[in-house]
Design a protein around this motif. Structure first.
Motif, PDB file in Angstrom:
ATOM      1  N   ARG A  91      -2.987  -3.373   1.761  1.00 12.12           N
ATOM      2  CA  ARG A  91      -3.265  -3.204   0.368  1.00 12.12           C
ATOM      3  C   ARG A  91      -4.326  -1.821   0.307  1.00 12.12           C
ATOM      4  O   ARG A  91      -5.381  -1.999  -0.255  1.00 12.12           O
ATOM      5  CB  ARG A  91      -3.777  -4.198  -0.226  1.00 12.12           C
ATOM      6  CG  ARG A  91      -2.859  -5.286  -0.163  1.00 12.12           C
ATOM      7  CD  ARG A  91      -3.235  -6.657  -1.049  1.00 12.12           C
ATOM      8  NE  ARG A  91      -3.690  -6.215  -2.284  1.00 12.12           N
ATOM      9  CZ  ARG A  91      -5.028  -6.342  -2.673  1.00 12.12           C
ATOM     10  NH1 ARG A  91      -5.935  -6.469  -1.892  1.00 12.12           N
ATOM     11  NH2 ARG A  91      -5.451  -5.853  -4.008  1.00 12.12           N
ATOM     12  N   CYS A  92      -3.858  -0.701   1.128  1.00  8.77           N
ATOM     13  CA  CYS A  92      -5.036   0.331   1.419  1.00  8.77           C
ATOM     14  C   CYS A  92      -5.106   0.937  -0.014  1.00  8.77           C
ATOM     15  O   CYS A  92      -6.433   0.953  -0.292  1.00  8.77           O
ATOM     16  CB  CYS A  92      -4.200   1.191   2.225  1.00  8.77           C
ATOM     17  SG  CYS A  92      -3.147   0.596   3.508  1.00  8.77           S
ATOM     18  N   GLU A  93      -4.387   1.276  -0.990  1.00 11.01           N
ATOM     19  CA  GLU A  93      -4.802   1.659  -2.181  1.00 11.01           C
ATOM     20  C   GLU A  93      -5.355   0.604  -3.114  1.00 11.01           C
ATOM     21  O   GLU A  93      -6.240   1.144  -3.896  1.00 11.01           O
ATOM     22  CB  GLU A  93      -3.489   2.629  -3.009  1.00 11.01           C
ATOM     23  CG  GLU A  93      -2.803   3.436  -2.052  1.00 11.01           C
ATOM     24  CD  GLU A  93      -3.552   4.713  -1.913  1.00 11.01           C
ATOM     25  OE1 GLU A  93      -4.638   4.894  -2.631  1.00 11.01           O
ATOM     26  OE2 GLU A  93      -3.309   5.460  -1.126  1.00 11.01           O
ATOM     27  N   GLU A  94      -4.791  -0.320  -3.270  1.00 12.14           N
ATOM     28  CA  GLU A  94      -5.155  -1.457  -4.119  1.00 12.14           C
ATOM     29  C   GLU A  94      -6.683  -1.815  -4.061  1.00 12.14           C
ATOM     30  O   GLU A  94      -7.600  -2.034  -4.810  1.00 12.14           O
ATOM     31  CB  GLU A  94      -4.433  -2.518  -4.108  1.00 12.14           C
ATOM     32  CG  GLU A  94      -2.974  -2.603  -4.684  1.00 12.14           C
ATOM     33  CD  GLU A  94      -1.979  -2.045  -3.764  1.00 12.14           C
ATOM     34  OE1 GLU A  94      -0.796  -2.436  -3.642  1.00 12.14           O
ATOM     35  OE2 GLU A  94      -2.391  -1.481  -2.592  1.00 12.14           O
TER      36      GLU A  94
ATOM     37  N   SER B 193       0.733  -1.154  -0.119  1.00 13.88           N
ATOM     38  CA  SER B 193      -0.128   0.108  -0.089  1.00 13.88           C
ATOM     39  C   SER B 193       1.058   1.107  -0.014  1.00 13.88           C
ATOM     40  O   SER B 193       2.118   1.185   0.407  1.00 13.88           O
ATOM     41  CB  SER B 193      -1.205  -0.104   1.093  1.00 13.88           C
ATOM     42  OG  SER B 193      -0.257   0.107   2.316  1.00 13.88           O
ATOM     43  N   THR B 194       0.291   2.428  -0.181  1.00 10.55           N
ATOM     44  CA  THR B 194       1.206   3.677  -0.200  1.00 10.55           C
ATOM     45  C   THR B 194       0.323   4.512   0.892  1.00 10.55           C
ATOM     46  O   THR B 194      -0.709   5.278   0.816  1.00 10.55           O
ATOM     47  CB  THR B 194       0.897   4.162  -1.697  1.00 10.55           C
ATOM     48  OG1 THR B 194       1.105   3.361  -2.589  1.00 10.55           O
ATOM     49  CG2 THR B 194       1.650   5.510  -1.635  1.00 10.55           C
TER      50      THR B 194
ATOM     51  N   GLY C 233      -8.847   0.085  -2.235  1.00  8.52           N
ATOM     52  CA  GLY C 233      -9.438   1.038  -1.968  1.00  8.52           C
ATOM     53  C   GLY C 233     -10.273   1.137  -0.647  1.00  8.52           C
ATOM     54  O   GLY C 233     -11.429   1.309  -0.389  1.00  8.52           O
TER      55      GLY C 233
ATOM     56  N   TYR D  34      -2.359   4.323   8.336  1.00  5.42           N
ATOM     57  CA  TYR D  34      -1.921   4.969   7.029  1.00  5.42           C
ATOM     58  C   TYR D  34      -1.461   6.506   7.333  1.00  5.42           C
ATOM     59  O   TYR D  34      -0.739   6.750   6.369  1.00  5.42           O
ATOM     60  CB  TYR D  34      -3.485   5.026   6.348  1.00  5.42           C
ATOM     61  CG  TYR D  34      -3.558   5.267   4.911  1.00  5.42           C
ATOM     62  CD1 TYR D  34      -3.158   4.382   3.900  1.00  5.42           C
ATOM     63  CD2 TYR D  34      -3.801   6.813   4.593  1.00  5.42           C
ATOM     64  CE1 TYR D  34      -3.346   4.791   2.661  1.00  5.42           C
ATOM     65  CE2 TYR D  34      -3.721   7.063   3.289  1.00  5.42           C
ATOM     66  CZ  TYR D  34      -3.279   6.002   2.269  1.00  5.42           C
ATOM     67  OH  TYR D  34      -3.274   6.290   0.830  1.00  5.42           O
TER      68      TYR D  34
ATOM     69  N   ARG E  79      -9.080   5.111   4.799  1.00  6.89           N
ATOM     70  CA  ARG E  79      -7.847   5.598   4.572  1.00  6.89           C
ATOM     71  C   ARG E  79      -7.830   6.970   5.320  1.00  6.89           C
ATOM     72  O   ARG E  79      -6.734   7.229   5.878  1.00  6.89           O
ATOM     73  CB  ARG E  79      -7.450   5.731   3.074  1.00  6.89           C
ATOM     74  CG  ARG E  79      -7.321   4.396   2.705  1.00  6.89           C
ATOM     75  CD  ARG E  79      -6.402   4.302   1.025  1.00  6.89           C
ATOM     76  NE  ARG E  79      -7.215   5.223   0.133  1.00  6.89           N
ATOM     77  CZ  ARG E  79      -7.987   5.021  -0.540  1.00  6.89           C
ATOM     78  NH1 ARG E  79      -8.640   3.715  -0.531  1.00  6.89           N
ATOM     79  NH2 ARG E  79      -8.449   5.883  -1.447  1.00  6.89           N
TER      80      ARG E  79
END
Length: 333
Positions: free
Chosen positions: A229-232, A8-9, A234, A244, A238
């Protein structure tokens, strides 16, 4: 929601960490989720919308039949869900209703469990006995409240609550490993059972245990796993997530599942399957059938086999007759 991705980013742009702690400079976890706002409406609605838009498809999520849900919950204990799906479908094809299971020979249920590698065979025994309870004590209708569901054989607090939630929408907040990970990371809930229970109850919208418990467990499994996998995925939280924001993705330790290959569980299963094919077997005959390197006086010999048989006998699955020469073992009817 996607099913692939390597990480994740974080909002801060720093690398994801999963080993930090308060002792090495990470943020202190709060007692019971003090980062949960008093009005958590937006948080709740965001998660439910995320879940309804896209989630993993499992057949037991398409039913509110308590029997079918109980079977899925018992099968899912320490078993990967992709292996549970075909087993669950086969089980319900063999015993479609709780009445059918209540009439089944318990040895057939145990043999099914072992053939499908579903873990400890005593779960099959308890599931069979629970079905008989439902028929004999509840006229074939499952109780709806978690406390009453716990009266069924082998049904603990977690399973009772899951059945009450997913079958009757009458459960409390479910707290499993995935939920603990989410609560710890997002709201700083300390690694303590009471703290997790309090925070989970605070978050769950009243009267919506079915969709809420599915949604928060899905979040933990898909977006907030060991590698987040926060971004992937969704993740809908967040913007409010402590981990995060800080880049500290520390989570409570998760016990590792011991290897099945060569384990006592594997050989217990082999014993049950083998005895299912015979009326009775002498100890040494049984030993040679379940292990190629079986040697009566060796490391994996009679004493090793006796220990496995004693475990199975304590679970009510096997009967040993040591008055005979040589001693024999058979499935308990």
């Amino acid at each position: 929601m996607t099913s692939s991705g390597n990480g994740s980013t974080p909002a801060s742009g720093s690398d994801v960490t999963t080993t930090g702690s308060a002792e090495d400079g990470g943020p202190e976890p709060t007692d019971d989720g003090e980062l949960i706002p008093e009005d958590a409406t937006e948080i709740r609605e965001g998660l439910i919308e995320w879940y309804r838009e896209d989630h993993r498809e499992f057949p037991w999520r398409e039913t509110d039949d308590a029997y079918e849900i109980l079977v899925s919950e018992v099968m899912s204990q320490q078993t990967q869900l992709d292996r549970v799906v075909p087993a669950w479908e086969d089980f319900l094809e063999t015993w479609p209703t709780v009445e059918d299971l209540s009439k089944a020979d318990q040895s057939d249920v145990v043999a099914f469990w072992s053939d499908h590698s579903l873990g400890y065979n005593n779960r099959a025994k308890y599931l069979s006995e629970a079905a008989r309870q439902v028929v004999s004590e509840y006229d074939g209708e499952f109780p709806e409240e978690p406390a009453e569901l716990q009266e069924l054989m082998g049904v603990g607090p977690y399973t009772a609550n899951a059945v009450a939630s997913f079958a009757f929408n009458a459960g409390d907040a479910v707290v499993d490993t995935n939920v603990k990970r989410v609560l710890h990371r997002a709201f700083g809930v300390r690694d303590d059972e009471d703290a997790f229970e309090t925070a989970a109850r605070t978050l769950m919208p009243e009267g919506e245990s079915r969709v809420w418990n599915n949604a928060i467990m899905e979040l933990g499994a898909v977006a907030c796993g060991t590698t987040p996998r926060c971004e992937e995925a969704g993740c809908p939280w967040r913007g409010r997530c402590r981990a995060y924001e800080t880049g500290d993705f520390t989570a409570p330790d998760v016990p590792t599942q011991p290897s099945f290959e060569g384990s006592r569980r594997q050989f217990r299963g082999r014993i049950v399957r083998t005895l299912g094919e015979y009326d009775a077997l002498a100890f040494d005959d049984l030993g040679h059938r379940i292990r190629v390197d079986y040697s009566p006086e060796g490391e994996h010999g009679r004493e090793w086999l006796r220990g496995l048989l004693e475990d199975l006998a304590a679970d009510g699955l096997v009967r040993m007759d040591e008055s005979r020469d040589p001693p024999v073992a058979r499935l308990r009817e």
